[in-house]
Design a protein around this motif. Structure first.
Motif, mmCIF file in Angstrom:
data_model
loop_
_atom_site.group_PDB
_atom_site.id
_atom_site.type_symbol
_atom_site.label_atom_id
_atom_site.label_comp_id
_atom_site.label_asym_id
_atom_site.label_seq_id
_atom_site.Cartn_x
_atom_site.Cartn_y
_atom_site.Cartn_z
ATOM 1 N N MET A 1 0.843 -1.143 0.062
ATOM 2 C CA MET A 1 0.075 0.003 -0.009
ATOM 3 C C MET A 1 1.105 1.250 -0.012
ATOM 4 O O MET A 1 2.164 1.313 0.723
ATOM 5 N N PHE A 2 0.600 2.243 -0.782
ATOM 6 C CA PHE A 2 1.136 3.435 -0.965
ATOM 7 C C PHE A 2 0.281 4.543 -0.968
ATOM 8 O O PHE A 2 -0.796 4.513 -1.379
ATOM 9 N N PRO A 3 0.745 5.744 -0.399
ATOM 10 C CA PRO A 3 0.063 6.938 -0.465
ATOM 11 C C PRO A 3 -0.385 7.304 -1.862
ATOM 12 O O PRO A 3 0.030 6.859 -2.813
ATOM 13 N N PRO A 4 -1.751 7.853 -1.890
ATOM 14 C CA PRO A 4 -2.439 8.019 -3.389
ATOM 15 C C PRO A 4 -1.752 8.988 -4.313
ATOM 16 O O PRO A 4 -2.113 10.025 -4.654
ATOM 17 N N TYR A 5 -0.367 8.683 -4.592
ATOM 18 C CA TYR A 5 0.071 9.601 -5.810
ATOM 19 C C TYR A 5 -0.201 9.018 -7.134
ATOM 20 O O TYR A 5 -0.304 7.973 -7.276
ATOM 21 N N THR A 6 -0.394 10.084 -8.150
ATOM 22 C CA THR A 6 -0.647 9.704 -9.204
ATOM 23 C C THR A 6 0.566 9.635 -10.251
ATOM 24 O O THR A 6 0.489 8.855 -11.443
ATOM 25 N N THR A 7 1.579 10.211 -9.985
ATOM 26 C CA THR A 7 2.804 10.436 -10.929
ATOM 27 C C THR A 7 3.999 10.504 -10.005
ATOM 28 O O THR A 7 4.029 11.035 -8.818
ATOM 29 N N PHE A 8 5.036 9.584 -10.465
ATOM 30 C CA PHE A 8 6.470 9.647 -9.651
ATOM 31 C C PHE A 8 7.558 10.136 -10.581
ATOM 32 O O PHE A 8 7.206 10.264 -11.846
ATOM 33 N N ALA A 9 8.301 10.675 -10.191
ATOM 34 C CA ALA A 9 9.542 11.001 -10.797
ATOM 35 C C ALA A 9 10.822 10.812 -9.924
ATOM 36 O O ALA A 9 10.832 10.570 -8.903
ATOM 37 N N ALA A 10 11.807 10.733 -10.898
ATOM 38 C CA ALA A 10 13.044 10.236 -10.219
ATOM 39 C C ALA A 10 14.351 11.000 -11.113
ATOM 40 O O ALA A 10 14.153 11.028 -12.354
ATOM 41 N N VAL A 11 15.392 11.209 -10.568
ATOM 42 C CA VAL A 11 16.624 11.798 -11.436
ATOM 43 C C VAL A 11 17.765 11.858 -10.388
ATOM 44 O O VAL A 11 17.670 11.824 -9.194
ATOM 45 N N GLY A 18 24.637 15.740 -16.797
ATOM 46 C CA GLY A 18 23.337 15.907 -16.504
ATOM 47 C C GLY A 18 22.464 14.759 -17.019
ATOM 48 O O GLY A 18 22.814 14.411 -18.232
ATOM 49 N N ILE A 19 21.298 14.380 -16.381
ATOM 50 C CA ILE A 19 20.368 13.251 -17.267
ATOM 51 C C ILE A 19 19.121 14.048 -16.829
ATOM 52 O O ILE A 19 18.820 14.850 -15.909
ATOM 53 N N ASP A 20 18.067 13.728 -17.633
ATOM 54 C CA ASP A 20 16.730 14.251 -17.484
ATOM 55 C C ASP A 20 15.854 13.337 -16.397
ATOM 56 O O ASP A 20 16.254 12.198 -16.212
ATOM 57 N N PHE A 21 14.792 14.048 -16.016
ATOM 58 C CA PHE A 21 13.826 13.447 -14.937
ATOM 59 C C PHE A 21 13.182 12.224 -15.806
ATOM 60 O O PHE A 21 12.782 12.040 -16.924
ATOM 61 N N HIS A 22 13.128 11.134 -14.954
ATOM 62 C CA HIS A 22 12.408 9.721 -15.333
ATOM 63 C C HIS A 22 10.858 10.278 -14.798
ATOM 64 O O HIS A 22 10.714 10.069 -13.436
ATOM 65 N N PHE A 23 9.848 10.059 -15.533
ATOM 66 C CA PHE A 23 8.314 10.202 -14.931
ATOM 67 C C PHE A 23 7.726 8.970 -15.159
ATOM 68 O O PHE A 23 7.981 8.216 -16.109
ATOM 69 N N ASP A 24 6.728 8.583 -14.248
ATOM 70 C CA ASP A 24 6.196 7.163 -14.456
ATOM 71 C C ASP A 24 4.823 7.239 -13.597
ATOM 72 O O ASP A 24 4.754 8.216 -12.651
ATOM 73 N N ASN A 25 3.697 6.550 -13.896
ATOM 74 C CA ASN A 25 2.517 6.332 -13.322
ATOM 75 C C ASN A 25 2.763 5.081 -12.166
ATOM 76 O O ASN A 25 1.520 5.143 -11.640
ATOM 77 N N ASP A 26 3.805 4.558 -12.161
ATOM 78 C CA ASP A 26 3.844 3.311 -11.476
ATOM 79 C C ASP A 26 5.044 3.438 -10.539
ATOM 80 O O ASP A 26 6.112 3.647 -10.942
ATOM 81 N N PHE A 27 4.838 3.121 -9.136
ATOM 82 C CA PHE A 27 5.610 3.445 -8.116
ATOM 83 C C PHE A 27 6.855 2.310 -8.281
ATOM 84 O O PHE A 27 7.932 2.537 -8.227
#
Length: 514
Positions: A1-11, A18-27
């Motif tokens: 169970m994870f808090p109700p976030y709809t979008t995740f990002a990592a960098v 430098g590298i770009d942000f990675h966006f995803d809808n799945d934790f």
């Protein structure tokens, strides 16, 4: 169970390229991305004089055009400090977008010279900035509020020096719920030896409702680095907050005090709270909790295989045969977690609850009624659903037992949750030592322990008859050992469980121990 976030990002940041942000809808996908892009010193800045570009990274996130940023929660792990920069524009932007950063910074940086910039940015934006030893980072992630307690209801930043008592702004609690209190005890990553006393208390109607404190070497709460945490159940009231403090040096400290809610309010539970007038009239009547479990297994509205059932019970069942219910639960790989009152309103067989949990890889806790709200958060059912290890050793008197080894299926971003009962339904004061240890000398995380040793629980969380904590482990096989000592000669069966979060699910069911 994870808090109700709809979008995740990592960098990754602080890299020569430098590298770009990675966006995803799945934790889980985001965690896999992080694992495949772990820090590599060969790609980082070579000069210790180079400051971190963490502030530029945050600014770039606010300017991205791929996802909305308003209300975002930032969890930032920093090994390198920035050098001097004016953060006024960035702080204004974060405030405008209601973005709150939680910054976990190493107290042994690889470069940079301005740790106070990180702390000041968090202070100005209702965020949090902790300084930790590198080896504490994995455990500290589980205690900062950004990810798992996302709903901020209170923030203040008192300025303290020397010794004194402060009346803080009042806390308006919007509704009955669990809340997570966090306070920094100093504003940098230096030794905390100058911190003699930090005591935060909250009261309503002139009665003390809760507190946490550092008093010399005595800690009432959880202290990692410069950050102290504690959870509490609060009612929908106005609470008065006071801060007692004593520092043995003359340095000013700007503390960060935050209160977060663990979950949005569940209106169904609020409208179906226990009503004594609807309950059984006689104390001799046993609970129908076992029949309730059986009815759920037979329901036709929802699949039950792999379900996690969390049960709070004030009344014990009376004696009955549970063998068929156990067989049915095992067939459906159904996990039952009981939280039972030490002072029941009726019934006479608490051992039935404990036995049912033991034989189905569940867990059964016994605690005082006024501690139930705290205990709930430290049971694995809801927040750490993936069981990877379950044993029920039989112990008596004093001794050491070698347990089956634990095979850790994968690395974990936030560690694994160890839970152990140190007693069944009997009195807790007979427990002197119940210490679980694990080791593997060939990997980075070579081992650790949780439990009681000479009645001392150390950093582990003890409520009622159960103790728990986050622990880091590598993908490896660890040997497991249990040391125990009880003041009586009674035989008792302990429950030892290891769970993972959604970041490290497994595709198998651990075997039943008995």
């Amino acid at each position: 169970m994870f808090p109700p976030y709809t979008t995740f990002a990592a960098v990754r940041f602080d890299m020569a390229r430098g590298i770009d942000f990675h966006f995803d809808n799945d934790f889980n996908s985001t965690i896999e991305y992080v694992r495949s892009n772990l820090p590599n010193p060969l790609l980082g800045f070579e000069n210790r004089n180079d400051g971190s570009n963490v502030l530029t990274m945050i600014d770039n996130f606010t300017a991205n055009n791929q996802v909305p940023v308003c209300g975002s929660r930032l969890l930032i792990l920093v090994k390198r400090y920035p050098n001097g920069n004016d953060i006024s524009n960035l702080a204004t932007k974060l405030r405008e977008y209601h973005i709150t950063p939680s910054i976990l910074a190493s107290n042994n940086p690889s470069g940079g010279n301005q740790s106070e910039i990180l702390y000041d940015l968090a202070t100005q934006t209702n965020g949090l900035c902790g300084f930790y030893k590198d080896e504490e980072m994995g455990k500290a992630v589980g205690f900062v509020p950004s990810c798992f307690n996302p709903y901020l209801i209170y923030a203040t930043n008192p300025l303290v020096v020397g010794k004194g008592i402060l009346d803080l702004p009042v806390l308006h609690v919007p509704t009955n719920n669990f809340f997570w209190f966090t306070i920094t005890i100093q504003n940098d990553g230096g030794p905390t030896s100058a911190v003699e006393t930090v005591l935060l208390k909250w009261t309503s109607n002139n009665s003390e409702n809760g507190k946490f404190e550092k008093d010399g070497d005595n800690i009432y709460g959880w202290l990692f680095g410069n950050v102290m945490n504690k959870n509490s159940v609060l009612n929908s009231l106005i609470y008065n907050l006071t801060l007692d403090y004593e520092y043995i040096d003359g340095n000013q400290q700007r503390l960060q005090i935050r209160v977060h809610s663990t979950d949005p309010i569940n209106t169904y539970f609020k409208s179906h709270l226990p009503t004594p007038s609807l309950s059984f009239a006689s104390k001799d009547t046993g609970s129908d909790v076992l029949q309730m479990v059986d009815r759920f297994l037979d329901n036709t509205k929802a699949p039950v295989c792999g379900s996690e059932l969390f049960i709070l019970t004030k009344r014990y069942p009376n004696g009955t045969d549970i063998s068929q219910l156990i067989s049915k639960i095992r067939r459906y790989h159904f996990a039952v977690t009981f939280m039972a009152s030490r002072k029941p309103s009726g019934g006479n067989s608490p051992e039935m609850l404990y036995d049912l949990a033991s034989r189905t890889n569940g867990l059964c806790g016994f605690d005082d009624d006024n501690k139930m709200g705290y205990s709930v958060e430290f049971f694995p059912t809801c927040f750490n659903p993936f069981l990877i290890y379950a044993v029920n050793p039989l112990v008596s008197g004093k001794g050491t037992v070698q347990l089956p080894p634990i095979s850790v299926p994968s690395e974990s971003f936030v560690g694994f949750w160890f839970s152990m009962t140190v007693q069944d339904s009997g009195p807790i004061n007979v427990v002197q030592t119940a210490l679980l240890s694990w080791s593997n000398t060939t990997v980075y995380n070579k081992g650790s322990h949780i439990g009681l040793k000479d009645t001392n629980s150390g950093d582990d969380v003890l409520y009622g008859n159960h103790i728990s904590n986050w622990e880091d482990m590598n993908k490896a096989i660890y040997s497991m050992t249990l040391d125990y000592e009880y003041l009586d000669s009674k035989s008792r069966r302990l429950q030892i469980r290891v769970h993972g979060r959604s970041s490290n699910p497994v595709n198998y069911w651990p075997p039943f121990d008995n």
